[in-house]
Structure formats: structure tokens, C-alpha cells
Write an enzyme that holds these catalytic residues in place. Structure first.
Site: not given
Ligand SMILES: Nc1ncnc2c1ncn2[C@@H]1O[C@H](COP(=O)(O)OP(=O)(O)O)[C@@H](O)[C@H]1O
Ligand SMILES: O=C(CO)[C@@H](O)[C@H](O)COP(=O)(O)O
Length: 477
Positions: A79-80, A239
Site C-alpha cells: 500500500q501507499h 495487500d
């Protein structure tokens, strides 16, 4: 290989350390083939998106010819991460990753300038930690304005790989609500990109991908890839959202994932908005929510302690009073982006094995502290923790979770639950079904169950006291 019962689907997990691909029988969840290829993260915390794409190709190749029989594919990713692309879809620079804390000053300013913690929690569902994409974009504009100005598309890691599969790297690019909810510029209140936040950080919404609703495709596979041309590509997700899908997770069941990051999460029917900042109020990959707390220092940090001590990762010893706060990368939970690792409580008779055990304790402590905030107040305390991620294979990890949580633990037999979740999303799209329900039929959450043991209150007290006492040391920029 026995003939599969249903069509084949491919699930991909592109996480911090590697990309994994599974070819899965959509009818039974049986893994027919698998592949995995590593990534490199630079010492600054950057990663070249091109190497994720290369690793995906290698992982698919390792699956063998069966991959050419797949009927749908989906990608879950770390992520991110901030992926910035030029007009041709090439990365403008390496991606800034979730565990890079360089954007801590920008993050502090963002929270203050836009109305404080309560405003962010209400609007975006989360008080953004330095992991969130919005803080990284603010850092890029300040430190590398030329790179920000050259950017024609902003993507998350899973969006980038999905775009390369469909050939829609720049125009027509997609994301999903789960991963979008970890950017900081997608409002969980309105379920849309937030014009005020985007305006504040000078990000043109035209650079962002379209949010694909659950159950709809992102596109189809373009020609020239190891996968068959024209097969369905699902929206993909972050994820952790894929981990929840892979377990077919129902509300109230806590998951503890031990990977590069440590995460603790549960599916919830109600939108989370924790203004303490401990819990990120993510959306899940369906229509629910995924309150989650995440640490930056989990398996990699503990493996580093084992290497420093010259011990195998399982060579832990009980006893002693050593305390380790393993914040080697700075920390997100607790909120200490400037912290480094700390070791205290050493005596002449402290052994290396006891120090290693203390590192496991420190890594697990932070996650368990957050567990009560992740779960609803009326959640059943006897509900077993589902332990997943690479660390779940280790006895020392499992026993540490049991001893510090006082809860029963189940270790699902199915491995690679993130890639399986992506496969379930692909299967759901193909079959016109709910992806989580598909995974439940695959029985992915089943595995050996370990009874609850008495909670080690003394160890928890030592950790809590060390954390309180070391406040100034751990907070200093
Ligand atoms: N048998 C094992 N015992 C304990 N830990 C393990 C074992 N195998 C792998 N790991 C740990 O799993 C981690 C990788 O987990 P994984 O969930 O694949 O990470 P990520 O998804 O973040 O890339 C490694 O850092 C390693 O420490
Ligand atoms: O930042 C978070 C969750 O908010 C991390 O969980 C990342 O999504 C990275 O995951 P892994 O590579 O450790 O699986």
C-alpha cells in the site's frame, strides 16, 4: 497435474520484498503453480517500479505453461507507495515506499494545516501517518519540484502493475477503493477523491486513476505478455485488503500479519474514524471497511537482531528482563517516525537468545496494543487470532503472539493469502460472484489451532514502561 475443476485464475502479490504469483483453480482454490522473484529497496527507502514489473514477469514465467490457460488475473500490492509517471508511462523517479519516514515534517504540517486529527479522521477515515501517499507527494513537491512538475500520472504500486497489464499506464488507469483509502486524498466519508485535500497539496485530480467498483474489471490483458491476451483484469487492491479477501474474512475475526510490515486488522461494517491515529480507517476491497494498525518494524527488524547476535531466528531463550523497542526504521505504531531501535534491561547474565526474544516481544507488543482499537467494543475476546504472513511460519513468532496476547491462535494452512486474495478477486470477477464468498468456499482460513495461554503481564509491563520512559529519546528528530 490433475485436471482443474474450474477455470484458472492468477493472483499476484507485489509486496515490499518480492512479487509472488499463483495460478489457482477458481472452483476449489487449489494452487496449481507458483512463482516468486525478489525486489531491491534502496537504503533511502525507494524502489524502482520497473523492477516490480520485471519481477512479475519472472514470477509468471516460473509458473510454467499453465499460466497461458488463465482466464482472469488480479494484482494486489504494497500500500501507499507513490509512483509518479511521465506522459509515456515511465517512472519519473523511484517510488517512495510506505516505510520511508522522510515525509514526517510534511505530514505534521498537513495534519495541522487541514484542521487537525479529528478533521482528518472524519474526512479521510485516518489521521495520515508518514506512510500515506499524500505525505509523500507533499515531500516530493518540496524536495524535488521538477519531478513533481514532470508527473503526468500518480499511481499506487498495484495500480502501476495493473496499468502495465492492460496497457492503460497513463490514460484509463485504475485503482480500487481499498488501496485508494490509504492515499489520504480519498475521502471515506464521500467515497471519492477529496478536492480540498488535493487542492491543498497541489495535486491535479486528472493525474489520478479511476476507482473501479468491486466486481468490475479494470480492463483486459494487452498483447505480448506471458498471460493470454484479452483475459479479464480485476481492479486489484492493497495487500492487506487482499489478505482479508484471501481469508474470506467475516467481521469480528482479528488478523495479525507478520511480514516486512506488521499489521493487525478486521473487517467492519461501520466506517472507522479513529482520531488517536493508531487505527487507519481503510475501506476493504468490497463494500465494507478494514480498520488496521501497522508497524514499520516486524520480520525484517527481528531478523536484523538475529543477524547482529549471530543467531538463527528461532534461537530464542526465555527469562531475563531485557526490553527491545525494535524501531530500526522509525515507527508508525506507536507514532514515532524519528525513533531508532532501543535495548535496555541488560545484565551480566543476559543471553543473546533472551535479547532476541525481547526483539520478538517488542515487535508483537505494538500490534497487540492496537488490537483492541481495531476490533469493535463488543468483539469476542476468545475469538482466535488468524496469524498470516511470512513470519507465521516461524515457531518463535507464533509462540510470542500466544504468550503476549493470551488469545487462541490459528495459523491458516494456505500460504500466500495476499496472492490468494487477488486470485479470489479474479475468480469473483470471472464468475460474477462476491470475491470473499469465493475464498470462504476455498477454506483458506483453516489450519492448526493453538489454545490460549496465560498472558505474560510482566513482559507487557516492562515494554510499556520502557516506551513511556524513553519518550524524549524516541521522539527527537
Ligand atoms: N520459516 C520462517 N520463519 C519465520 N519467519 C519467516 C519464515 N519464512 C519467512 N519468514 C519471514 O517472512 C518475511 C517475509 O514475509 P512476507 O509476508 O512474504 O513479506 P512481504 O509481504 O512484506 O514482502 C521475511 O522477512 C522473513 O523474516
Ligand atoms: O503500510 C502498510 C499498511 O498500511 C503495509 O502493510 C504495506 O502495505 C506493506 O506491506 P508488506 O509489504 O509488509 O506486505
Amino acid at each position: 497435474m490433475a485436471a482443474p475443476d474450474g477455470p484458472l485464475v492468477v493472483g499476484v502479490d507485489s509486496s515490499t520484498q518480492s512479487t509472488k504469483a499463483l495460478v489457482v483453480d477458481a472452483a476449489t482454490g487449489t494452487v496449481v503453480a507458483r512463482g516468486q522473484a525478489p525486489h531491491v529497496v534502496s537504503p533511502e527507502g525507494d524502489s524502482d517500479p520497473g523492477q516490480w514489473w520485471q519481477a512479475l514477469g519472472e514470477a509468471l514465467d516460473q509458473c510454467g505453461p499453465v499460466v497461458r490457460e488463465a482466464a482472469a488475473v488480479s494484482v494486489a500490492g504494497q500500500q501507499h507507495g507513490l509512483v509518479t509517471l511521465d506522459g509515456e508511462g515511465r517512472p519519473v523517479r523511484n517510488a517512495l515506499l510506505w516505510n520511508d519516514t522522510r515525509s514526517a515534517p510534511q505530514r505534521e504540517r498537513l495534519i495541522e494545516e487541514l484542521g487537525g486529527a479529528q478533521w482528518w479522521a472524519r474526512r479521510a477515515g485516518s489521521v495520515p501517518p508518514t506512510s500515506f501517499t499524500v505525505t509523500k507527494w507533499a515531500w516530493l513537491r518540496e524536495h524535488e519540484p521538477q519531478a513533481a512538475a514532470a508527473t503526468r500520472a500518480v499511481r499506487l504500486p498495484h495500480d502501476y502493475l495493473t496499468g502495465r497489464l492492460t496497457g492503460q499506464e497513463v490514460s484509463g488507469g485504475t485503482t480500487d477503493r481499498g488501496d485508494a483509502s490509504g492515499t489520504g486524498w480519498w475521502s471515506t466519508e464521500s467515497e471519492a477523491y477529496d478536492p480540498e485535500i488535493l487542492g491543498h497539496v497541489g495535486l491535479d485530480p486528472e493525474l489520478l486513476p479511476r476507482v473501479v467498483p468491486a466486481g468490475e474489471p479494470a480492463g483486459t490483458v494487452r498483447s505480448g505478455l506471458p498471460l493470454p491476451e484479452g483475459i479479464l483484469v480485476a481492479g486489484g487492491t492493497g495487500d492487506n485488503m487482499a489478505g482479508a479477501l484471501g481469508l474470506g474474512l467475516l467481521p469480528g475475526r482479528p488478523v495479525l500479519s507478520l511480514g516486512t510490515s506488521g499489521t493487525v486488522y478486521a473487517v467492519a461494517g461501520r466506517r472507522p474514524a479513529d482520531d488517536s491515529g493508531v487505527v487507519a480507517g481503510f475501506a476493504d476491497a468490497g463494500r465494507n471497511w478494514l480498520p488496521l494498525a501497522c508497524t514499520l518494524n516486524c520480520t525484517v527488524a527481528v531478523d536484523r537482531f538475529a543477524a547482529l547476535l549471530g543467531l538463527d531466528r528461532e534461537a530464542v531463550e526465555a527469562g531475563g528482563e531485557a526490553v527491545v523497542l525494535p524501531f530500526l526504521d522509525g515507527e508508525r505504531t506507536p507514532d514515532l517516525p524519528y525513533a531508532s531501535g532501543l535495548l535496555t534491561g541488560l545484565r551480566h547474565d543476559t543471553t543473546g537468545g533472551q535479547v532476541l526474544q525481547a526483539a520478538y516481544d517488542g515487535a508483537v507488543f505494538a500490534l497487540l496494543e492496537a488490537l483492541d482499537r481495531v476490533l469493535d467494543a463488543d468483539a469476542d475476546p476468545a475469538e482466535p487470532i488468524l496469524l498470516i504472513g511470512g513470519g507465521a511460519r516461524g515457531v518463535a513468532w507464533r509462540e510470542t503472539v500466544r504468550r503476549l496476547s493470551g488469545r487462541p491462535v490459528v495459523v491458516p494452512r494456505a500460504q500466500e493469502l495476499v496472492a490468494l486474495g487477488a486470485a479470489a478477486q479474479a475468480a469473483g470477477l470471472l464468475l460474477g460472484r462476491d470475491a470473499s464468498a469465493v475464498a470462504r468456499e476455498w477454506n483458506t482460513a483453516e489450519g492448526p489451532a493453538y489454545e490460549a495461554v496465560d498472558r505474560d503481564e510482566a513482559a507487557l509491563r516492562r515494554l510499556s514502561t520502557a516506551l513511556d520512559d524513553a519518550g524524549a529519546l524516541l521522539s527527537r528528530p
